[in-house]
Design a protein around this motif. Structure first.
Motif, PDB file in Angstrom:
ATOM      1  N   LEU A  12       0.925  -1.154   0.024  1.00 13.79           N
ATOM      2  CA  LEU A  12      -0.024   0.033   0.054  1.00 13.79           C
ATOM      3  C   LEU A  12       0.794   1.286   0.092  1.00 13.79           C
ATOM      4  O   LEU A  12       1.656   1.224   0.813  1.00 13.79           O
ATOM      5  N   LEU A  13       0.690   2.076  -0.830  1.00 15.95           N
ATOM      6  CA  LEU A  13       1.421   3.327  -0.982  1.00 15.95           C
ATOM      7  C   LEU A  13       0.775   4.353  -0.196  1.00 15.95           C
ATOM      8  O   LEU A  13       1.106   5.299   0.634  1.00 15.95           O
ATOM      9  N   ASP A  22     -11.979  -1.275   7.332  1.00 16.08           N
ATOM     10  CA  ASP A  22     -13.482  -1.737   7.257  1.00 16.08           C
ATOM     11  C   ASP A  22     -13.911  -2.668   6.590  1.00 16.08           C
ATOM     12  O   ASP A  22     -14.948  -3.629   6.908  1.00 16.08           O
ATOM     13  N   SER A  23     -13.458  -2.642   5.280  1.00 16.14           N
ATOM     14  CA  SER A  23     -13.874  -3.898   4.104  1.00 16.14           C
ATOM     15  C   SER A  23     -13.129  -5.375   4.698  1.00 16.14           C
ATOM     16  O   SER A  23     -13.592  -6.269   4.032  1.00 16.14           O
ATOM     17  N   LEU A  24     -12.370  -5.171   5.738  1.00 14.35           N
ATOM     18  CA  LEU A  24     -11.636  -6.632   6.014  1.00 14.35           C
ATOM     19  C   LEU A  24     -12.140  -7.098   7.527  1.00 14.35           C
ATOM     20  O   LEU A  24     -11.787  -8.021   7.765  1.00 14.35           O
ATOM     21  N   VAL A  25     -13.063  -6.311   7.902  1.00 12.78           N
ATOM     22  CA  VAL A  25     -13.819  -6.702   9.328  1.00 12.78           C
ATOM     23  C   VAL A  25     -14.304  -8.165   9.209  1.00 12.78           C
ATOM     24  O   VAL A  25     -15.239  -8.258   8.151  1.00 12.78           O
ATOM     25  N   LYS A  40      -4.276 -11.998  10.816  1.00 13.92           N
ATOM     26  CA  LYS A  40      -4.747 -10.474  11.104  1.00 13.92           C
ATOM     27  C   LYS A  40      -3.212  -9.833  11.042  1.00 13.92           C
ATOM     28  O   LYS A  40      -2.347 -10.015  11.787  1.00 13.92           O
ATOM     29  N   SER A  41      -3.023  -8.845  10.253  1.00 18.58           N
ATOM     30  CA  SER A  41      -1.988  -7.864  10.005  1.00 18.58           C
ATOM     31  C   SER A  41      -2.102  -6.196   9.802  1.00 18.58           C
ATOM     32  O   SER A  41      -3.251  -5.895   9.557  1.00 18.58           O
ATOM     33  N   ALA A  42      -1.162  -5.721  10.420  1.00 21.36           N
ATOM     34  CA  ALA A  42      -1.307  -4.332  10.369  1.00 21.36           C
ATOM     35  C   ALA A  42      -1.591  -3.806   9.165  1.00 21.36           C
ATOM     36  O   ALA A  42      -0.950  -4.225   8.059  1.00 21.36           O
ATOM     37  N   ILE A  43      -2.229  -2.806   8.862  1.00 25.73           N
ATOM     38  CA  ILE A  43      -2.470  -2.036   7.417  1.00 25.73           C
ATOM     39  C   ILE A  43      -1.571  -0.762   7.763  1.00 25.73           C
ATOM     40  O   ILE A  43      -1.692   0.190   8.734  1.00 25.73           O
ATOM     41  N   LYS A  44      -0.456  -0.788   6.713  1.00 30.66           N
ATOM     42  CA  LYS A  44       0.382   0.399   6.781  1.00 30.66           C
ATOM     43  C   LYS A  44       0.526   0.980   5.318  1.00 30.66           C
ATOM     44  O   LYS A  44       0.849   0.045   4.599  1.00 30.66           O
TER      45      LYS A  44
END
Length: 154
Positions: A12-13, A22-25, A40-44
């Motif tokens: 992700l840039l 929200d879409s991955l809940v 689950k992994s952090a979104i960065k």
């Protein structure tokens, strides 16, 4: 782990992390199957680490990592390997350049590949149901998928 497991990596840039999160809940439920459990992994975003990174730089950096590695060995060949590769080459993913690629494309976009290979699994969830009085009913809902097949055409 299965020997035919498919893994992916998402870079992700500058994505909208709130919308993506929200879409991955995933709803609270019990998932039963033989698949390896997702982690689950952090979104960065990469721009969170370096505000100067852009798409062109990212593509170039990834490309040079591939250029540093030979096609037959997984080891860093460094600048010597980059020179052997003669830079980035045009790839034309057509049947003329890669005989058989159309057959693969049809197979991997077929209903059988996308849906028909769904493994057996089930999902269990408890639902709270309201009644007319002060009571609450708890219902355990179980849904199982044993075999996915296409319906006969009419």
């Amino acid at each position: 782990m299965h020997p035919n497991a498919y893994h992916h990596c998402t870079l992700l840039l500058n994505a909208n992390k709130t919308q993506l999160g929200d879409s991955l809940v995933r709803e609270e439920a019990t998932y039963i199957g033989k698949a390896t459990a997702s982690k689950k992994s952090a979104i960065k975003n990469l721009c969170d680490v370096s505000s100067t990174v852009n798409i062109a730089q990212l593509l170039s950096a990834i490309g040079y990592e591939f250029l540093r590695t030979s096609a037959t060995e997984v080891e860093d060949g460094g600048n010597i390997q980059i020179l052997k590769q003669r830079g980035f080459q045009l790839i034309n993913p057509t049947e003329k350049w890669f005989p058989g690629i159309d057959v693969l494309g049809h197979e991997f976009s077929s209903w059988e590949w996308i849906v028909g290979k769904t493994p057996t699994f089930s999902v269990e969830k408890e639902l709270a149901l309201k009644t007319d009085g002060d009571k609450q009913l708890i219902m355990k809902l179980s849904v199982g998928v044993e075999k996915v097949r296409s319906a006969p055409s009419s």
